[in-house]
Structure formats: structure tokens, C-alpha cells
Design an enzyme around this catalytic site. Structure first.
Site: not given
Ligand code: DX5
Ligand code: ZN
Length: 227
Positions: A14, A39, A41, A43, A74, A76, A145, A150, A152, A183-184, A205-206
Site C-alpha cells: 500500500s 495498492h 488508496d 480518499m 481502492h 474510498m 476491509m 481511512g 494506515g 486490507d487493513g 502498508g505499515s
Molecule cells: C486503509 C487503507 C489501507 C491501508 C492499510 O483505509 O485502505 O490500504 O494503507 O495500511 P496498513 O497495512 O498499515 O493497515
Molecule cells: Zn486500501
């Protein structure tokens, strides 16, 4: 690509956790390290509280990374149908819209399909799986999800595991082809759980862009946690 019991599991790094001031380089790094799909995101500050990036970023990444890179967008955002064509034109490989944001989901799916992009439908933790059963045969990806979208770095919602099992069973029993993406909060501590529940694709992501590890090292650790 990771594997769990010889079953391939795609990794979608991500970019939300990448360095926004060096996005092209960080995206290229993710692919070089072995990330399967990027990926992205998107928003809007309305569907979710945060604001991130849009079509210009997708366009710039496509230009920088070339035609082979898989750009998984993705969305949002509210009224995603208004932006489907623009994201496809910018170079999206897959466009995922939220079931909660798209009351005429069947039409939105057709709209995405007509652009030639792959079709994803995302579903929030509090939304019943019944909202996707009528369209799941028409899509490429169910984006489940496992946190509230919203931000990471949130904690995996434990009830998600049962939900993933249920979707896996539904897809298999009906001989469908949709991939399950989660995801998440997916990372070292949770990847084995979601793999055992039957996912095909993990967004990370993180636990991918980390201060103390390279993406490559993170991938090695993710595979180690899968056994
Ligand atoms: C959150 C995003 C994710 C986010 C995941 O709303 O849709 O894609 O980047 O991050 P991690 O892996 O840190 O939960
Ligand atoms: Zn995402």
C-alpha cells in the site's frame, strides 16, 4: 508472491505507507522487492475522514513505472461512478469501489468493466456480506476491509476472520473466480490467520514500508510467518 500451503498469495504493497515526497521511487522499490500489485488508496475526506491522492498520481505512476505495473486503485470516495472513467484513463489496472458508496452497484460494475479495467468491490467491517452476494459472480476481486477505512497502521479487527471464511466458502461452493483481498492491519502478526482463512491477496502498508527494514526484508519476514 508469497505462498501458504503451496497456495499462492499475492502481496499488494500500500503506497499510503510510502514516502509521498518520493512516490515514484518507493513504488518502483515495492515492485523490485517482489510486490505483486501496487495498492493505491484514494480518499476524499467525505466517505472517509482522510484525503490522499487521485487520478494525477495514478497517471504519474503509470508514466514512471511503464505498462507492466499493476495499479490497483481502492476508491474510498462517495459517488465513485463519477470517477471510474477518469481513473481508467489515468492507467488504473483495477478499480475497486465500496458497496456502501455505490447504491447502483450493478451499474457501476458494468461501467468499470466497459473501461477494460479489472473490477473490485470493497466492503466495510460493519457491512453484511449479503450486500455482495448478488454481484460477486461479476467481479474480479472482493476487497474485504479488516479495519475501518481511512488510515494506515490500524489494528486488524478480529471478527474479520470469520467473515473471510464465509466468503471463501461461498466462492468455492458456487465455483466463482473472484479473488479475496484483505486490507487493513495485515502484517507479521495477522498474515497467517488470513491466509488460513483463504485469502488470495494481502494489502500490506505499515508492515511493508518500515523504518527498520527494507521492503525485501519485510517480504521475507511475511513469508516466514506463513511457514
Ligand atoms: C486503509 C487503507 C489501507 C491501508 C492499510 O483505509 O485502505 O490500504 O494503507 O495500511 P496498513 O497495512 O498499515 O493497515
Ligand atoms: Zn486500501
Amino acid at each position: 508472491m508469497l505462498s501458504y500451503n503451496q497456495r499462492p498469495i499475492r502481496v499488494s504493497p500500500s503506497l499510503l505507507s510510502a514516502n509521498f515526497a518520493a512516490m515514484g521511487a518507493d513504488a518502483a522499490l515495492a515492485l523490485a522487492a517482489g510486490g505483486d500489485r501496487l495498492h493505491i488508496d484514494v480518499m476524499d475526506g467525505r466517505f472517509v475522514p482522510n484525503i490522499t491522492m487521485g487520478m494525477p498520481m495514478v497517471e504519474a505512476l503509470r508514466r514512471t513505472l511503464g505498462p507492466q505495473a499493476y495499479l490497483d486503485c481502492h476508491l474510498m470516495i462517495v459517488e465513485p461512478e463519477r470517477y471510474v472513467e477518469a481513473f481508467a484513463k489515468a492507467g488504473a489496472s483495477q478499480i475497486s469501489v465500496h458497496v456502501e458508496a455505490s447504491p447502483h452497484l450493478h451499474r457501476t460494475i458494468q461501467l468499470i468493466r466497459a473501461t477494460g479495467a479489472h473490477v473490485g468491490v470493497a466492503i466495510n467491517p460493519a457491512t453484511s456480506l449479503h450486500s455482495i452476494y448478488e454481484i460477486i459472480d461479476q467481479i474480479d476481486t472482493v476487497l474485504m476491509m479488516t479495519v475501518n477505512p481511512g488510515f494506515g497502521g490500524q489494528k486488524y479487527i478480529l471478527q474479520s476472520t470469520q467473515k473471510i471464511h464465509t466468503v471463501r466458502r461461498f466462492i468455492d461452493e458456487h465455483h466463482l473466480t473472484a479473488a479475496i483481498q484483505v486490507d487493513g492491519g495485515i502484517g507479521f502478526d495477522t498474515i497467517a490467520t488470513v491466509a488460513a482463512a483463504g485469502v488470495d491477496d494481502v494489502v500490506v502498508g505499515s508492515n511493508f514500508y518500515m523504518p527498520d527494514r527494507t521492503p525485501q526484508q519485510a517480504l521475507v519476514e511475511l513469508q516466514r510467518r506463513l511457514g
